[in-house]
Design an enzyme around this catalytic site. Structure first.
Site, PDB file in Angstrom:
ATOM      1  N   ASN A   1      85.283  10.142   5.156  1.00  0.00           N
ATOM      2  CA  ASN A   1      85.309   9.770   4.040  1.00  0.00           C
ATOM      3  C   ASN A   1      86.338   8.530   3.467  1.00  0.00           C
ATOM      4  OD1 ASN A   1      84.475   9.476   0.917  1.00  0.00           O
ATOM      5  ND2 ASN A   1      83.309  11.467   1.564  1.00  0.00           N
TER       6      ASN A   1
ATOM      7  N   ARG B   1      91.769   4.974   9.344  1.00  0.00           N
ATOM      8  CA  ARG B   1      93.118   5.944   9.580  1.00  0.00           C
ATOM      9  C   ARG B   1      93.530   6.543  10.770  1.00  0.00           C
ATOM     10  NH1 ARG B   1      96.798   7.465   5.853  1.00  0.00           N
ATOM     11  NH2 ARG B   1      94.989   6.591   4.461  1.00  0.00           N
TER      12      ARG B   1
ATOM     13  N   HIS C   1      89.807   8.478   2.650  1.00  0.00           N
ATOM     14  CA  HIS C   1      90.841   8.629   3.356  1.00  0.00           C
ATOM     15  C   HIS C   1      90.644   8.226   4.836  1.00  0.00           C
ATOM     16  CE1 HIS C   1      94.829  10.245   4.938  1.00  0.00           C
ATOM     17  NE2 HIS C   1      95.193   9.928   3.526  1.00  0.00           N
ATOM     18  N   CYS C   2      89.690   8.579   5.383  1.00  0.00           N
ATOM     19  CA  CYS C   2      89.410   8.172   6.569  1.00  0.00           C
ATOM     20  C   CYS C   2      89.342   6.828   7.192  1.00  0.00           C
ATOM     21  CB  CYS C   2      88.153   9.020   7.103  1.00  0.00           C
ATOM     22  SG  CYS C   2      88.143  10.840   6.946  1.00  0.00           S
ATOM     23  N   ILE C   3      88.816   6.203   6.083  1.00  0.00           N
ATOM     24  CA  ILE C   3      88.578   4.384   6.297  1.00  0.00           C
ATOM     25  C   ILE C   3      89.804   3.716   5.914  1.00  0.00           C
ATOM     26  CG2 ILE C   3      86.211   4.787   6.335  1.00  0.00           C
ATOM     27  CD1 ILE C   3      86.042   3.530   3.415  1.00  0.00           C
TER      28      ILE C   3
END
Length: 363
Positions: free
Chosen positions: A353, A93, A355-357
């Protein structure tokens, strides 16, 4: 790939919403041993579940290092594209390009500066040069032109667009001392408008308590449709998160979006606090001789950290009583998409989490 030095808005380009159609999604295979407990084996299992869920409705590309390429290729379904690329960690992200489009549907990428969430002020690792070079390489791989914005520090998790001229950020992140300290809030707002083609920036005061990104917006609040958002929420007034979420709600209740619509806020309950264990710490390598986690530290767990795929909402689950409630709320907000909860504590221990990956590539 052409490297462009204009401003995207001047060229007629703007950032689409995540709920708009995707061409695909980009992730990075995890391996960093001071981020991912136990050498990353548990995290890879969770990543694979996320990748498989997203791949049911859009094309997925996974970036992997030379050392991990064959492992990633063998672990993932054949239809997943695996590309060898050097990065410092797996937070796609924040290091993949921010994609912008024009009215003709032409796609371009923005290559922001990346300094591991704060550089030498309060960044999380050093060096970060491979991460900082990833966005431009991805544009080259995709054969799209790329805007050079490396002089401006920004991560993809720190911005959220409604696709209709409104952007959300948090003050705690974008005004932090390790990003663009020589720019005022007004100057940052103006720059975001010129680069992302937006007309209005909503500045939420806070993110999630103890979020080590200086409280990225994607962990606390996300657009679900134009004029509507989900906000991470707790009713427990003794929780340090309560005044932070309350301040965000108060702010949003007095704001409108770029088209003048009031912001409709849907409260998304947070899971019960999740803490770092002795076992977590024992499974992590130190960084520069110092531990990266301390037993008892609270992790920044939030159901808001979901990914909007073409056919699904891929959301983190924690084995918590609020898992089902969060899924039901998201189903009402995304009635045409399947809700896919994935147990994500092994991603959370790394610091973020789902969304971050992930990084969506617009259609």
């Amino acid at each position: 790939m052409k490297l462009l030095h204009a401003l995207p808005a001047d060229d007629g380009f703007s950032m689409p919403a995540e709920f708009s159609p995707h061409r695909g999604c980009i992730l990075i295979w995890p391996e960093r041993k001071d981020s991912w407990a136990g050498g990353g084996y548990a995290a890879r299992k969770a990543f694979t579940e996320v990748i498989t869920a997203i791949a049911r409705s859009e094309k997925v590309t996974v970036l992997a290092s030379f050392e991990q390429y064959e492992n990633a290729r063998a672990s993932l379904p054949p239809k997943i594209r695996v590309v060898e690329m050097s990065t410092d960690d797996a937070w796609a992200r924040d290091i993949t390009p921010t994609f912008v489009k024009n009215k003709e549907g032409v796609l371009r990428g923005i290559d922001w500066g990346f300094n591991a969430w704060g550089g030498l002020v309060d960044g999380l690792y050093f060096p970060w040069d491979r991460d900082n070079k990833a966005a431009r390489k991805i544009c080259d791989l995709m054969e799209i032109d790329c805007y050079d914005q490396r002089s401006f520090i920004l991560e993809g998790g720190s911005i959220h667009s409604d696709g209709e001229g409104t952007l959300m950020v948090t003050e705690s992140c974008l005004l932090s001392g390790g990003r663009n300290p020589k720019m005022s809030k007004e100057e940052i707002t103006e720059h975001l408008c010129k680069t992302l083609g937006v007309k209005k920036v909503l500045w939420l005061p806070y993110g999630i308590y103890q979020d080590e990104t200086n409280e990225h917006v994607d962990n606390i609040c996300a657009f679900t449709s134009p004029g509507e958002v989900v906000l991470g929420w707790t009713d427990d007034e003794s929780d340090p998160q309560y005044p932070m979420s309350r301040a965000d709600l108060e702010y949003l209740s007095h704001e409108t979006d770029a088209k003048g619509r009031p912001i409709k806020v849907h409260k998304l309950p947070l899971p019960s606090p999740i803490y770092v264990t002795e076992e977590d710490c024992a499974a992590l390598d130190p960084m520069d001789g110092e531990p990266t986690r301390v037993p008892g530290d609270r992790l920044a767990a939030s159901y808001v950290n979901f990914y909007i795929a073409n056919g699904a909402i891929v959301m983190p689950a924690f084995g918590d009583k609020n898992d089902q409630k969060a899924a039901e709320i998201l189903q009402t907000l995304f009635p045409t998409r399947e809700i896919v909860p994935i147990y994500a504590r092994d991603i959370l221990v790394g610091g973020g989490n789902i969304h971050c990956i992930t990084g969506q590539v617009p259609e």
